[in-house]
Design an enzyme around this catalytic site. Structure first.
Site, PDB file in Angstrom:
ATOM      1  N   CYS A 108      -8.982   5.605  10.100  1.00 25.67           N
ATOM      2  CA  CYS A 108      -9.212   4.374   9.316  1.00 25.67           C
ATOM      3  C   CYS A 108      -8.164   3.313   9.657  1.00 25.67           C
ATOM      4  O   CYS A 108      -7.659   2.603   8.770  1.00 25.67           O
ATOM      5  CB  CYS A 108      -9.189   4.654   7.814  1.00 25.67           C
ATOM      6  SG  CYS A 108     -10.573   5.621   7.251  1.00 25.67           S
ATOM      7  N   ASP A 121       0.860  -1.176   0.000  1.00 24.48           N
ATOM      8  CA  ASP A 121       0.000   0.000   0.000  1.00 24.48           C
ATOM      9  C   ASP A 121       0.903   1.235   0.000  1.00 24.48           C
ATOM     10  O   ASP A 121       1.517   1.563   1.011  1.00 24.48           O
ATOM     11  CB  ASP A 121      -0.903  -0.045   1.244  1.00 24.48           C
ATOM     12  CG  ASP A 121      -1.786   1.187   1.356  1.00 24.48           C
ATOM     13  OD1 ASP A 121      -1.567   2.161   0.614  1.00 24.48           O
ATOM     14  OD2 ASP A 121      -2.690   1.181   2.211  1.00 24.48           O
TER      15      ASP A 121
END
Ligand code: PLP
Length: 406
Positions: free
Chosen positions: A364, A199
């Protein structure tokens, strides 16, 4: 020569005021501001050069197609990918990771197969794997960071077992700024025949990225954090993995032939891009990548490292402030709470009154917050256009909060 004032002048929003004070934008981890060249490219795209891509034989369609397709090469250069054919456009990292989950992992994984994750992952790199846990019985194997926020690459490598099919890991935590030695993990995983997904949402905006040297199979980026438009993004997919993927979204553009009885697919990467894409958004992202490459990612990293050191030293002087994660190689991303004082939301509201934009909440990243034992933090995340003066304004405002609540 990196000139922060010259760069600031390229971002029109930075000269505005918020609540009667000059804007101090420290919410770059959530989304970065856009330089005028990106705004101009999007205005031109809509005002003078707009048509749908790939399907037309008319002038504007060809023009839009050329500009849109040129972005693939820019992404490949930005990431040092071997070929632009290994770049699939997405709406951002979330879509990129979901694409891999649906198109590559789901058809191949079975009950008991493992995905190794770090505790520092953003939900975008957790929930798609939970889907496979729920639907297929895939096992999620977690590797924790230490109290300093460091993630031991060897611990991730050691977590790889005979049933591990994928290591899915962030290159930089969006909460603590910790940088992970993803190259060591990717090389070790490849040597064991295990695929790696990195990521790159946070890392790609702060440091040079080289997916070839890294040896990953998938590398996801999101345009809006890279000074580009929201709704733009891309994922690098190693050609061997791409050959293993099934199409995910079905529709126009991704097919070669459709009859009543069967369908054949376009060649990759278009096989994985169905429907009308974010044409102007991707063109805008291409301009943003050019802008960053023009400045030089290494130069950006030097400036931001100096900002990090300065801010870290000043924050360390506030003994009533708890900064989460203090890795030596972290980026200029600081998540903190005030000891025994107000909720992170109250602090961010007070900062906002002074024109300072930070984020408050769980970012998140709920598993990481739970691991660190904090409910919510304030996060100040710096970008290439931030200055030492803005860092001072943040500290002044925090001192004010401490006086108020302390
Ligand atoms: N991964 C990380 C580390 C992030 O910081 C973010 C966004 O905050 C994402 C993934 C999701 O990116 P997007 O919402 O642009 O798809």
């Amino acid at each position: 020569m990196f000139d922060v004032q010259k760069i600031r002048a390229d971002f029109p929003i930075l000269s505005r005021q918020v609540n009667g004070k000059p804007l101090v934008y420290l919410d770059n981890g959530a989304s970065a501001q856009k330089p005028q060249v990106v705004i101009d490219a999007m205005t031109t795209g809509y005002a003078h050069e707009y048509a749908n891509v790939h399907r037309g034989l008319h002038y504007l369609s060809n023009l839009a197609t050329d500009k849109y397709e040129a972005v693939r090469g820019k992404v490949a250069r930005f990431l040092n990918a071997p070929s632009e054919d290994e770049i699939v456009f997405t709406t951002g990292t979330t879509e990129g990771i979901n694409l891999i989950s649906y198109a590559w992992a789901a058809p191949r994984f079975q009950a008991g197969d493992e995905v190794v994750l770090s505790i520092m992952e953003h939900h975008a790199n957790i929930v798609p794997w939970h889907f496979l846990r729920e639907r297929l019985g895939v096992v999620l194997k977690w590797v924790d960071c230490d109290a300093n926020g460091d993630l031991d690459a060897q611990a991730v490598i050691d977590a790889i077992g005979p049933r591990t099919k994928l290591v899915a890991i962030t290159q930089m935590s969006n909460v603590t700024g910790t940088v992970v030695d993803v190259a060591a993990i990717c090389h070790a995983a490849r040597a064991r025949g295990v695929a790696t997904l990195v990521d790159g949402s946070q890392a790609a905006v702060h440091m040079p990225v080289d997916v070839t040297a890294m040896g990953c199979d998938f590398y996801a980026i999101t345009g809006h954090k890279l000074y580009g438009p929201s709704g733009s993004g891309a994922i690098f997919i190693h050609r061997d993995r791409m050959a293993e993927m099934r199409p995910f979204l079905g529709g126009g553009d991704m097919i070669r032939d459709v009859t009543r009885d069967l369908v054949t697919y376009n060649d990759p990467p278009m096989k994985f891009e169905a429907g009308t894409p974010g044409i102007v958004q991707q063109i805008g992202m291409g301009v943003a990548l050019d802008y960053m490459m023009g400045i030089g990612m290494a130069n950006i990293a030097v400036h931001e490292t100096a900002l990090r050191d300065y801010t870290r030293d000043r924050l360390a002087g506030l003994n009533w402030l708890n900064v989460q994660g203090n890795s030596a190689t972290k980026a200029a991303i600081f998540s903190f709470t005030l000891q025994g004082a107000a909720h992170a939301h109250d602090i961010s509201t007070i900062l906002d009154k002074r024109g300072i934009a930070v984020r408050a909440g769980t970012h998140c990243a709920m598993p990481l917050m739970e691991h660190m034992g904090v409910g919510a933090t304030c996060r100040a995340s710096f970008a290439m256009y931030n200055t030492v003066d803005e860092s001072d304004k943040l500290i002044d405002a925090l001192e004010f909060c401490h006086e108020l609540f302390g």
